[in-house]
Design an enzyme around this catalytic site. Structure first.
Site, short mmCIF file in Angstrom:
data_model
loop_
_atom_site.label_atom_id
_atom_site.label_comp_id
_atom_site.label_asym_id
_atom_site.label_seq_id
_atom_site.Cartn_x
_atom_site.Cartn_y
_atom_site.Cartn_z
N ARG A 105 0.84 -1.20 0.00
CA ARG A 105 0.00 0.00 0.00
C ARG A 105 0.87 1.25 0.00
O ARG A 105 0.52 2.27 -0.55
CB ARG A 105 -0.96 0.02 1.20
CG ARG A 105 -2.00 1.15 1.05
CD ARG A 105 -2.96 1.36 2.21
NE ARG A 105 -3.32 0.17 2.92
CZ ARG A 105 -2.76 -0.20 4.08
NH1 ARG A 105 -1.86 0.57 4.66
NH2 ARG A 105 -3.12 -1.32 4.67
N TYR A 107 -12.70 21.74 -11.95
CA TYR A 107 -13.15 20.45 -12.49
C TYR A 107 -14.37 19.98 -11.69
O TYR A 107 -14.41 20.11 -10.46
CB TYR A 107 -11.99 19.46 -12.38
CG TYR A 107 -12.38 18.02 -12.57
CD1 TYR A 107 -12.92 17.56 -13.77
CD2 TYR A 107 -12.19 17.09 -11.55
CE1 TYR A 107 -13.28 16.23 -13.93
CE2 TYR A 107 -12.54 15.77 -11.71
CZ TYR A 107 -13.09 15.35 -12.90
OH TYR A 107 -13.44 14.04 -13.05
N ASP A 156 -3.43 22.57 -9.55
CA ASP A 156 -3.77 21.41 -10.39
C ASP A 156 -3.37 21.76 -11.82
O ASP A 156 -3.99 22.60 -12.46
CB ASP A 156 -5.27 21.12 -10.26
CG ASP A 156 -5.71 19.91 -11.11
OD1 ASP A 156 -4.99 19.54 -12.06
OD2 ASP A 156 -6.80 19.38 -10.83
N LYS A 202 -4.84 11.84 -17.69
CA LYS A 202 -4.94 12.74 -18.84
C LYS A 202 -3.63 12.76 -19.63
O LYS A 202 -3.21 11.71 -20.07
CB LYS A 202 -5.39 14.12 -18.35
CG LYS A 202 -6.53 14.08 -17.30
CD LYS A 202 -7.85 13.56 -17.85
CE LYS A 202 -8.91 13.31 -16.77
NZ LYS A 202 -9.19 14.45 -15.89
C1 LIG Z 1 -9.77 14.65 -14.65
C2 LIG Z 1 -9.32 15.70 -13.71
C3 LIG Z 1 -9.17 15.42 -12.35
C4 LIG Z 1 -9.54 14.06 -11.76
O1 LIG Z 1 -8.71 13.04 -12.24
P1 LIG Z 1 -9.19 11.49 -12.33
O2 LIG Z 1 -7.93 10.79 -12.72
O3 LIG Z 1 -10.26 11.44 -13.37
O4 LIG Z 1 -9.70 11.10 -11.00
C5 LIG Z 1 -8.72 16.42 -11.52
N1 LIG Z 1 -8.43 17.64 -12.01
C6 LIG Z 1 -8.56 17.96 -13.30
C7 LIG Z 1 -8.23 19.34 -13.78
C8 LIG Z 1 -9.02 16.99 -14.21
O5 LIG Z 1 -9.16 17.31 -15.50
#
Ligand SMILES: *Cc1c(COP(=O)(O)O)cnc(C)c1O
Length: 398
Positions: free
Chosen positions: A61, A114, A186, A211
């Protein structure tokens, strides 16, 4: 390849392929091995004690060599002291906030986020007695009135999901630090290939690995990077017992593979998106376009300072509004109607349609402030840009 000496700094694209891995230490395997194990043993009791004392080297973990390689490589690319990789981007948001915030603390967030981060901020954290203060950080001076002695974190995305609006990292960080808060950015819409917020004053950076960093739409992952003391809390408390949101070693290995082509992909995403943005701006059916590297975009000047180029993300609205957006979506042939972004496939979403549909199961669903009924979010993929433009033009034809 001649291995570089200790003082030689290799470039980003090279480090994305080689950093922290030497095949000669792994039986010559050029691709890193994937460690599928849940637990670890040591030759002696004393060595077991030593592993326990280092924290997390006993159980998967908290410790896995494949994940550790990914963490070392991402930290190097981001210019971060330390890094923790987790199961999804939302696991990164959850593990970070639950590790660093306590009852009575305050977090200031940009008002547009988001959708699921917005749900965390509006519905999740307040349940635990954490006060969330939304502010329009497009004017960094708005931060001053929102900061109190209880503000621990200033949190925002740039470019912002789904608008592709740009926020000024250095200006926000300066004001946040003056008020005694740490800054979390982010950077999912840009990836470290285009933007490194730590160099601009951020304390922590977060990405959805799902992404651009993985880039192939076949795995979920998330990462938090930055100050070692903060990452230690996120890993040692957050992943160990608050969320337990460990990534699988197979997913970590897939992200390591995707990462190797990150700079190559970002160059193409950016060049194609700029060509698409220029076409859309000139199109009579299009009411507005947001792409940070369009010279007419309100974010252009700041984007030039903090991003190496635009990514593949843009937003736009049609003169036909909500209904026009749905009509265009239904006519697309090549561009895929799907959420997510940063993949090889071009993906398009219409947040207002999603919210309308979702209200049936979640009556509280709503669009984020700053997101209109007409907004279409487009993630430009790696197809031939001429084919992407042709598909948009045929879908927009009267
Ligand atoms: C998609 C996304 C997230 C969340 O990520 P997941 O891998 O889908 O949980 C957080 N912040 C932004 C800006 C995103 O585009």
């Amino acid at each position: 390849m001649t291995r570089p000496g200790p003082n030689q700094r290799l470039h980003f694209a090279t480090r994305a392929i080689h950093h922290a891995y030497d095949p000669n230490e792994h039986q010559g395997a050029v691709a890193p091995p994937v460690y599928f194990t849940s637990t670890y043993t040591y030759p002696t009791v004393e060595e077991t004690d030593a592993a326990a004392a280092q924290g997390g080297l006993l159980y998967a973990r908290e410790h896995n060599p494949t994940t550790k390689l990914l963490e070392a490589r991402l930290a190097d690319l981001e210019g971060a002291e330390a890094c923790v990789v987790v199961a999804t981007g939302m696991a990164a948001v959850g593990t970070l906030t639950l590790s660093l915030l306590s009852q009575g603390d305050e977090i200031v967030v940009h008002e547009t986020l988001y959708s699921n981060t917005l749900a965390m901020m509006s519905g999740g954290l307040p349940r635990f007695g954490i006060k969330v203060v939304p502010v329009d950080l497009a004017a960094p001076a708005n931060l001053d009135a929102a900061l109190t002695p209880r503000t621990r974190i200033v949190y925002f995305e740039t470019p912002v999901n789904p608008t592709a609006e740009i926020l000024d990292i250095a200006a926000i960080a300066e004001r946040a630090h003056a008020g005694g808060a740490i800054v979390v950015v982010d950077g999912t819409f840009a990836s470290p290939a285009l933007q490194r917020p730590i160099e601009l004053g951020a304390d922590l950076v977060l990405h959805s690995l799902t992404k651009y960093i993985n880039g192939h739409g076949d795995v979920l992952g998330g990462v938090v990077l930055g100050r070692a003391d903060l990452i230690e809390q996120v890993h040692g408390n957050g992943v160990r017992y608050l969320t337990g949101a460990t990534i699988s070693p197979m997913a970590a290995a897939l992200v390591l593979r995707g990462l190797k082509t990150l700079s190559l992909r970002m160059d193409r995403h950016g060049a194609s998106a700029l060509a698409v943005a220029r076409m859309l701006v000139a199109h009579p059916e299009v009411a507005w376009v947001r792409y940070p590297y369009l010279p007419t975009d309100p974010g252009y000047a700041v984007a030039r300072l903090q991003m190496a180029s635009g990514s593949g993300m843009l937003s736009f609205g049609l003169r036909g509004g909500f209904d026009g957006a749905r009509r265009m979506l239904s006519r697309l042939g090549l561009i895929t109607r799907a959420v997510s972004l940063g993949d090889t496939e071009s993906l398009i979403t219409h947040p207002a349609s999603l919210v309308r549909a979702r209200k049936r199961i979640r009556p509280e669903a709503r669009l984020a402030p700053g997101v209109g009924d007409d907004l279409l979010r487009l993630s430009i993929g790696l197809e031939d840009p001429g084919d992407i433009i042709d598909d948009l033009q045929q879908a927009l034809a009267r």
